[in-house]
Design a protein around this motif. Structure first.
Motif, PDB file in Angstrom:
ATOM      1  N   LEU A   5      49.290  48.214  51.168  1.00 40.23           N
ATOM      2  CA  LEU A   5      48.214  48.293  52.155  1.00 40.23           C
ATOM      3  C   LEU A   5      46.930  48.523  51.371  1.00 40.23           C
ATOM      4  O   LEU A   5      46.815  49.501  50.623  1.00 40.23           O
ATOM      5  CB  LEU A   5      48.428  49.443  53.143  1.00 40.23           C
ATOM      6  CG  LEU A   5      49.457  49.257  54.252  1.00 40.23           C
ATOM      7  CD1 LEU A   5      49.331  50.369  55.283  1.00 40.23           C
ATOM      8  CD2 LEU A   5      49.321  47.912  54.929  1.00 40.23           C
ATOM      9  N   ARG A   6      45.957  47.625  51.551  1.00 41.52           N
ATOM     10  CA  ARG A   6      44.760  47.626  50.724  1.00 41.52           C
ATOM     11  C   ARG A   6      43.523  48.050  51.533  1.00 41.52           C
ATOM     12  O   ARG A   6      43.467  47.887  52.750  1.00 41.52           O
ATOM     13  CB  ARG A   6      44.520  46.224  50.154  1.00 41.52           C
ATOM     14  CG  ARG A   6      45.695  45.646  49.367  1.00 41.52           C
ATOM     15  CD  ARG A   6      45.828  46.271  48.017  1.00 41.52           C
ATOM     16  NE  ARG A   6      44.654  45.960  47.181  1.00 41.52           N
ATOM     17  CZ  ARG A   6      44.423  46.549  46.014  1.00 41.52           C
ATOM     18  NH1 ARG A   6      45.224  47.478  45.543  1.00 41.52           N
ATOM     19  NH2 ARG A   6      43.346  46.206  45.314  1.00 41.52           N
ATOM     20  N   ALA A   7      42.533  48.570  50.815  1.00 42.03           N
ATOM     21  CA  ALA A   7      41.274  48.961  51.465  1.00 42.03           C
ATOM     22  C   ALA A   7      40.439  47.747  51.826  1.00 42.03           C
ATOM     23  O   ALA A   7      39.671  47.774  52.791  1.00 42.03           O
ATOM     24  CB  ALA A   7      40.479  49.886  50.546  1.00 42.03           C
ATOM     25  N   PHE A   8      40.578  46.671  51.052  1.00 43.58           N
ATOM     26  CA  PHE A   8      39.872  45.410  51.294  1.00 43.58           C
ATOM     27  C   PHE A   8      40.899  44.293  51.433  1.00 43.58           C
ATOM     28  O   PHE A   8      42.031  44.420  50.943  1.00 43.58           O
ATOM     29  CB  PHE A   8      38.928  45.095  50.126  1.00 43.58           C
ATOM     30  CG  PHE A   8      37.887  46.130  49.872  1.00 43.58           C
ATOM     31  CD1 PHE A   8      36.733  46.200  50.637  1.00 43.58           C
ATOM     32  CD2 PHE A   8      38.048  47.069  48.859  1.00 43.58           C
ATOM     33  CE1 PHE A   8      35.763  47.165  50.407  1.00 43.58           C
ATOM     34  CE2 PHE A   8      37.105  48.044  48.619  1.00 43.58           C
ATOM     35  CZ  PHE A   8      35.954  48.092  49.399  1.00 43.58           C
ATOM     36  N   PRO A   9      40.558  43.182  52.092  1.00 41.01           N
ATOM     37  CA  PRO A   9      41.499  42.064  52.200  1.00 41.01           C
ATOM     38  C   PRO A   9      41.578  41.295  50.883  1.00 41.01           C
ATOM     39  O   PRO A   9      41.204  40.127  50.786  1.00 41.01           O
ATOM     40  CB  PRO A   9      40.902  41.220  53.333  1.00 41.01           C
ATOM     41  CG  PRO A   9      39.434  41.496  53.282  1.00 41.01           C
ATOM     42  CD  PRO A   9      39.316  42.938  52.857  1.00 41.01           C
ATOM     43  N   SER A  10      42.086  41.971  49.865  1.00 42.91           N
ATOM     44  CA  SER A  10      42.140  41.398  48.526  1.00 42.91           C
ATOM     45  C   SER A  10      43.068  42.230  47.654  1.00 42.91           C
ATOM     46  O   SER A  10      43.157  43.455  47.810  1.00 42.91           O
ATOM     47  CB  SER A  10      40.739  41.380  47.901  1.00 42.91           C
ATOM     48  OG  SER A  10      40.798  40.993  46.542  1.00 42.91           O
ATOM     49  N   ASN A  11      43.745  41.572  46.724  1.00 36.08           N
ATOM     50  CA  ASN A  11      44.537  42.276  45.720  1.00 36.08           C
ATOM     51  C   ASN A  11      43.709  42.648  44.496  1.00 36.08           C
ATOM     52  O   ASN A  11      44.214  43.310  43.583  1.00 36.08           O
ATOM     53  CB  ASN A  11      45.726  41.408  45.283  1.00 36.08           C
ATOM     54  CG  ASN A  11      46.880  41.496  46.265  1.00 36.08           C
ATOM     55  OD1 ASN A  11      47.219  42.575  46.754  1.00 36.08           O
ATOM     56  ND2 ASN A  11      47.487  40.352  46.562  1.00 36.08           N
ATOM     57  N   GLU A  12      42.443  42.215  44.461  1.00 34.29           N
ATOM     58  CA  GLU A  12      41.602  42.526  43.321  1.00 34.29           C
ATOM     59  C   GLU A  12      41.288  44.021  43.301  1.00 34.29           C
ATOM     60  O   GLU A  12      40.881  44.580  44.312  1.00 34.29           O
ATOM     61  CB  GLU A  12      40.316  41.706  43.379  1.00 34.29           C
ATOM     62  CG  GLU A  12      40.548  40.202  43.286  1.00 34.29           C
ATOM     63  CD  GLU A  12      39.253  39.425  43.396  1.00 34.29           C
ATOM     64  OE1 GLU A  12      38.351  39.663  42.569  1.00 34.29           O
ATOM     65  OE2 GLU A  12      39.149  38.590  44.326  1.00 34.29           O
ATOM     66  N   PRO A  13      41.479  44.693  42.158  1.00 32.01           N
ATOM     67  CA  PRO A  13      41.350  46.148  42.102  1.00 32.01           C
ATOM     68  C   PRO A  13      39.910  46.628  42.071  1.00 32.01           C
ATOM     69  O   PRO A  13      38.980  45.873  41.766  1.00 32.01           O
ATOM     70  CB  PRO A  13      42.064  46.510  40.799  1.00 32.01           C
ATOM     71  CG  PRO A  13      41.867  45.298  39.937  1.00 32.01           C
ATOM     72  CD  PRO A  13      41.926  44.129  40.871  1.00 32.01           C
ATOM     73  N   VAL A  14      39.737  47.901  42.382  1.00 34.56           N
ATOM     74  CA  VAL A  14      38.436  48.575  42.325  1.00 34.56           C
ATOM     75  C   VAL A  14      38.615  49.845  41.494  1.00 34.56           C
ATOM     76  O   VAL A  14      39.301  50.781  41.925  1.00 34.56           O
ATOM     77  CB  VAL A  14      37.921  48.936  43.730  1.00 34.56           C
ATOM     78  CG1 VAL A  14      36.602  49.694  43.638  1.00 34.56           C
ATOM     79  CG2 VAL A  14      37.759  47.678  44.584  1.00 34.56           C
TER      80      VAL A  14
END
Length: 443
Positions: free
Chosen positions: A136-145
């Motif tokens: 479950l991600r904070a953004f609609p993306s698998n790209e990390p922050v």
């Protein structure tokens, strides 16, 4: 029952002889070398003694089920618009980095915001089920922050785009889809976030009713492959995965269970598979000393996974999954878990007084130790000192006035004095000195 106990004994003995083996790091802290890393070592008295009585455990399990299945009772998003908006309010105005260690520019966040279709929040309102382990991600993306890689306790693995993971069979409530259709914004029983739509399937009210009519089983063997009779792989189940039990085969020491599968039309269908009773048991598992030590032993030496990254656990995922087996629901992060149960305030007390407090008021396998950003499970004593199981990233150090970390990076058993022998550790960084309160989850 005898077959089940034999399986538990077999796996615990295998665990003792195999999973203790690891390469000794030159900077290994004393606790990990001197304290047994075998959870059974800390059991005292009769192994069959219950930690919770039958009635208390039944009541807690009923509450667990209310939490767990709550997404299927919703008519709209349960946590409000801010559950979607908060990452867009916070991260674009911080200095963040991508996987290439270069700055995430404001345009990246604008792109995510556009794809999130915030104006469509609560427009779909459909029920779904997880078909395989997923983030479950904070953004609609698998790209990390990431925050600053050069700062201790930041950079990999601390991807702040990662909220948590969900398990096969977990109920979901879908608010809406991203513009590209690749992501769904969902509520799970503990966390909201974006999930890859390939990892979920739509479920009807009739299917929910059928799923819930069966008694529930809970997985008690970690990283269990879910295979059918033809050895087709569907998903991997972690400890705490909940699946309906269709039939018990006592002579074969196995259960027939349902697993959810995503059809070509994105709707769910259910498939029956067989699992050994060494891998799944009716939920909740009896909360005895033996069973508590056995389940805890399954987590030992698991590599640290912030927010469930790489399908691993962090500190609060470890405690959440441990208690799920016994029907005790916990929220997902350490701060929220620290607000559960009966709080015993020890903030500001000397370390020795904190040890005396948990020894007198805590109960092994039913008490948490809380400190900022971390949570630990009290499991017993060694030479009259309390010991704790926890998945720990590292111990804070200070060398030439520069903060650092001695990386532990896995689930271990330590005392409250973990790392105090290090010349690079400062007194206020010792774990026990940072503990603010203990949480007794039942009286």
């Amino acid at each position: 029952m005898y077959v089940f106990l034999f399986c538990l004994l077999f796996f615990s003995l295998c665990f003792k002889s195999v999973s203790w083996a690891y390469q000794k790091d030159e900077e290994e802290i004393k606790d990990i070398v001197s304290l047994s890393q075998n959870c059974f070592y800390y059991i005292t008295g009769d192994y069959s003694d219950r930690i919770l009585n039958v009635e208390a455990q039944k009541n807690m399990d009923n509450q667990y089920n209310k939490h767990y299945f709550s997404p299927w009772s919703q008519s709209g998003p349960s946590r409000g618009l801010d559950s979607l908006l908060w990452p867009f309010k916070w991260f674009p105005y911080q200095k963040t980095y991508g996987e290439n260690r270069r700055l995430r520019l404001y345009g990246w966040y604008e792109k995510q915001k556009e794809n999130a279709q915030i104006e469509h929040f609560g427009s779909q309102n459909k029920k779904a089920i997880v078909v395989e382990e997923a983030n479950l991600r904070a953004f609609p993306s698998n790209e990390p922050v990431f925050f600053d890689f050069e700062k201790a306790g930041e950079g990999y693995p601390f991807d702040y785009g990662q909220n948590t993971t969900v398990k096969p069979g977990d109920p979901l409530f879908v608010s809406h889809l991203s513009e590209d259709g690749a992501w769904a914004f969902v509520d799970s029983h503990a966390v909201s976030g974006w999930i890859d739509t390939r990892r979920i399937a739509w479920i009807t009210e009739d299917q929910i009713k059928m799923w819930r009519e069966y008694p529930m089983g809970v997985v008690i063997k970690d990283n269990l492959p879910l295979l059918d009779n033809e050895k087709h792989f569907y998903a991997k189940a972690k400890i705490g995965t909940i699946l309906p039990i269709v039939k018990h085969f006592p002579l074969q020491a196995s259960y027939e269970v349902l697993i959810p599968v995503r059809g070509l039309d994105s709707n769910v269908f259910f498939k029956k598979i067989i699992l050994s009773d060494c891998c799944i048991t009716p939920k909740p598992l009896d909360f005895t000393k033996w069973n508590a030590a056995y389940i805890a032993s399954q987590f030992m030496h698991e590599p640290y996974g912030w927010g469930g990254g790489n399908n691993r656990r962090d500190c609060s995922a470890t405690t959440q999954d441990f208690f799920a087996v016994f029907g005790l629901w916990l929220p997902r992060n350490s701060k929220a878990q620290a607000s559960q149960g009966i709080s015993v305030d020890v903030k500001g007390l000397p370390l020795i007084e904190k040890e005396k407090t948990v020894l007198s008021q805590g109960k092994p396998f039913l008490t948490l130790a809380a400190l900022p950003g971390h949570i630990m499970l009290y499991i017993g004593t060694y030479h009259d000192k309390p010991v704790f199981l926890h998945n720990l990233w590292g111990i804070r150090t200070l060398v030439e006035e520069k903060e650092g970390r001695l990386i532990i990076g896995r689930t271990v058993i330590t005392s409250l004095e973990a790392g105090n022998e290090l010349s690079s550790i400062v007194e206020e960084s010792i774990i026990g000195n940072r503990v603010t309160h203990f949480v007794v989850l039942s009286d």
